[in-house]
Design an enzyme around this catalytic site. Structure first.
Site, PDB file in Angstrom:
ATOM      1  N   ASP A 107      12.170  29.650  48.431  1.00 21.20           N
ATOM      2  CA  ASP A 107      10.737  29.881  48.273  1.00 21.20           C
ATOM      3  C   ASP A 107      10.366  31.165  49.005  1.00 21.20           C
ATOM      4  O   ASP A 107      11.201  31.784  49.649  1.00 21.20           O
ATOM      5  CB  ASP A 107       9.935  28.677  48.769  1.00 21.20           C
TER       6      ASP A 107
ATOM      7  N   ASP B  50      11.751  20.409  42.791  1.00 22.17           N
ATOM      8  CA  ASP B  50      12.275  20.213  44.143  1.00 22.17           C
ATOM      9  C   ASP B  50      11.284  19.361  44.903  1.00 22.17           C
ATOM     10  O   ASP B  50      10.084  19.383  44.616  1.00 22.17           O
ATOM     11  CB  ASP B  50      12.462  21.544  44.871  1.00 22.17           C
TER      12      ASP B  50
END
Length: 371
Positions: free
Chosen positions: A90, A265
Site C-alpha cells: 500500500d 486483502d
C-alpha cells in the site's frame, strides 16, 4: 510488468490471470496481510502450504522499521523476507491519515510524528513511490487521501480531487524512478456514487494498469459498503484488475466477486485467528468457548488444512486458553486456508458458469451454523 487476462465472466464475477514480475496470480485472489514483512503467526512455508499466491506489505510500517537502508541491502522486500512470489504494497497513506491528532495535511503531502520515536516525518506521492521502489513490490499503490465514511459531500469532493492530483504525481514519480513493476490508481469518493464515478473518470486520464476501490470498510455500515460496491463494480474498466482494499469477511469476499472485484486483502482472518475466532464453511466458531474443552472433532471436518487434519478442537481450545504461540499459528493456518479455498471455489464456479448457484449454497451453508 503487469499483464491481466480475463478468461471468463459469469454475471459480473470474473475469472482472470494476473502476470507480475514475481509470478502469475489466478483471480479472484485473497492476499494475506504481512504488515511488517511477515504474515502474523505464519512463515513463508506455511503460506506456500495454504496456496497463498501474493501477500501484502505495509509501506508506512516498513519505512519506519526496519527502514529503507536495511531492505535495500537485500535488493527489496522479497529478498529480505524470504518470499519468492508477488507482493503488493500500500502507499502508507491509510496509516498516516489514521494519525489524525499527529499529522498536518497540505497539497504537498502529510507531515506527521513517528509513533516510534517522535521524529517529524513527511510523506508525499514522490516519497511513497521512492519507498515502494526500494521495496520492489510487484504492485505499488498511488498515495491518496483516505476519507472516513461519514465525510460530507463537499469534503469528499475536495479530497478526491486532491487524490487525483496525487495520482498524477505518483505516476510521474514512479516512471521517473524507472520502477519496473505496476502502479495502481485508487477510486475514492466516500459514500457518494456520483463522486465515485467522478474519481474513476479522473483516473482514466492516467491509464493505470489496475484500479483499487479505497475508502470502504472504514467504519461505515455494511449496507453502505455494499451499496458502493453495487454502484462502482459495474463501471470499473473490464480490461484491468479490480482491487477492493481492506475487505473483509467471507461474505464480503463473495459479494465483492459478485460485483466484479478480482483482488482482496484484510487482516480479519489473521487477527480473528489470534483471538480464537475461526471461520468455517458452516459459520464461525469461537475456540475459546468452554464447550470445546472435550471436543475431539477438528475445527471443520471438511477442511484439509494442517490444523484440521491433525488436531482437535479440545487441543486448540487448550492452546488458546494457555496463550500458547502454537495456538495462534494453527488458528491462522486454518483461517487463511479457508479464505484460499473460498477463492479457489469461486474461480472454479465462474469458469463453469455456476457462480450464482455456488453463491446461494455458500450463504445457505454459512447460515447453518457450526455444530
Amino acid at each position: 510488468m503487469l499483464k491481466f487476462t480475463l478468461h471468463k465472466k459469469d454475471g459480473l464475477a470474473r475469472r482472470g490471470t494476473l502476470e507480475l514480475n514475481h509470478g502469475k496470480i489466478e483471480t479472484p485472489v485473497f492476499m494475506p496481510v504481512g504488515t511488517y514483512g511477515s504474515v502474523k503467526a505464519m512463515n513463508p512455508q506455511n503460506l506456500h502450504d495454504i496456496k497463498a499466491q501474493i501477500i501484502l506489505g505495509n509501506t508506512y510500517h516498513l519505512w519506519l522499521r526496519p527502514g529503507l537502508e536495511v531492505v535495500e541491502q537485500f535488493g527489496g522486500l522479497h529478498g529480505f523476507i524470504g518470499w519468492d512470489k508477488p507482493i503488493l504494497t500500500d502507499s502508507g497513506g491509510f496509516q498516516v491519515f489514521s494519525l489524525s491528532d499527529m499529522r498536518k495535511l497540505t497539497e504537498e503531502g502529510c507531515t506527521f510524528k513517528s509513533p516510534i520515536n517522535g521524529d517529524k516525518l513527511f510523506l508525499s506521492p514522490e516519497i511513497s513511490m521512492k519507498i515502494q521502489t526500494v521495496l520492489n513490490s510487484d504492485i505499488a499503490m498511488q498515495l491518496d487521501e483516505c476519507t472516513p465514511g461519514e465525510t460530507t459531500r463537499e469534503q469528499a469532493r475536495k479530497s478526491l480531487q486532491m487524490s487525483l492530483r496525487w495520482a498524477e504525481r505518483s505516476k510521474k514519480a514512479f516512471e521517473d524512478l524507472k520502477n519496473p513493476n505496476a502502479l495502481f490508481g485508487i477510486v475514492q469518493g466516500a459514500m457518494y456514487e456520483d463522486l465515485r464515478e467522478e474519481s474513476l473518470r479522473g483516473l482514466e486520464e492516467f491509464d493505470f494498469p489496475g484500479l483499487a476501490v479505497g475508502g470502504l470498510s472504514v467504519g461505515e455500515p455494511k449496507p453502505e459498503m455494499y451499496r458502493m460496491l453495487h454502484a462502482v463494480g459495474p463501471i470499473l474498466p473490464e480490461h484491468k484488475p479490480h482491487y477492493l482494499m481492506g475487505v473483509g469477511t467471507p461474505e464480503d469476499l463473495v459479494y465483492g466477486v459478485a460485483h466484479g472485484i478480482d483482488m482482496f486483502d484484510c487482516v480479519m482472518p489473521t487477527r480473528n485467528a489470534r483471538n480464537g475466532w475461526l471461520f468455517t464453511r458452516f459459520g464461525d466458531l469461537k475456540i475459546k468457548n468452554a464447550k470445546h474443552k472435550l471436543d475431539k472433532r477438528p475445527i471443520d471436518e471438511s477442511c484439509t488444512c494442517y490444523a484440521c487434519q491433525n488436531f482437535s478442537r479440545a487441543y486448540l481450545h487448550h492452546l488458546h486458553r494457555a496463550g500458547e504461540i502454537l495456538g495462534a499459528q494453527l488458528n491462522t493456518i486454518h483461517n487463511l486456508h479457508f479464505y484460499q479455498v473460498i477463492m479457489a471455489e469461486m474461480r472454479e464456479a465462474v469458469e463453469q458458469g455456476k457462480f450464482a448457484d455456488w453463491q446461494a449454497q455458500f450463504h445457505e451453508n454459512r447460515a447453518r451454523g457450526v455444530d
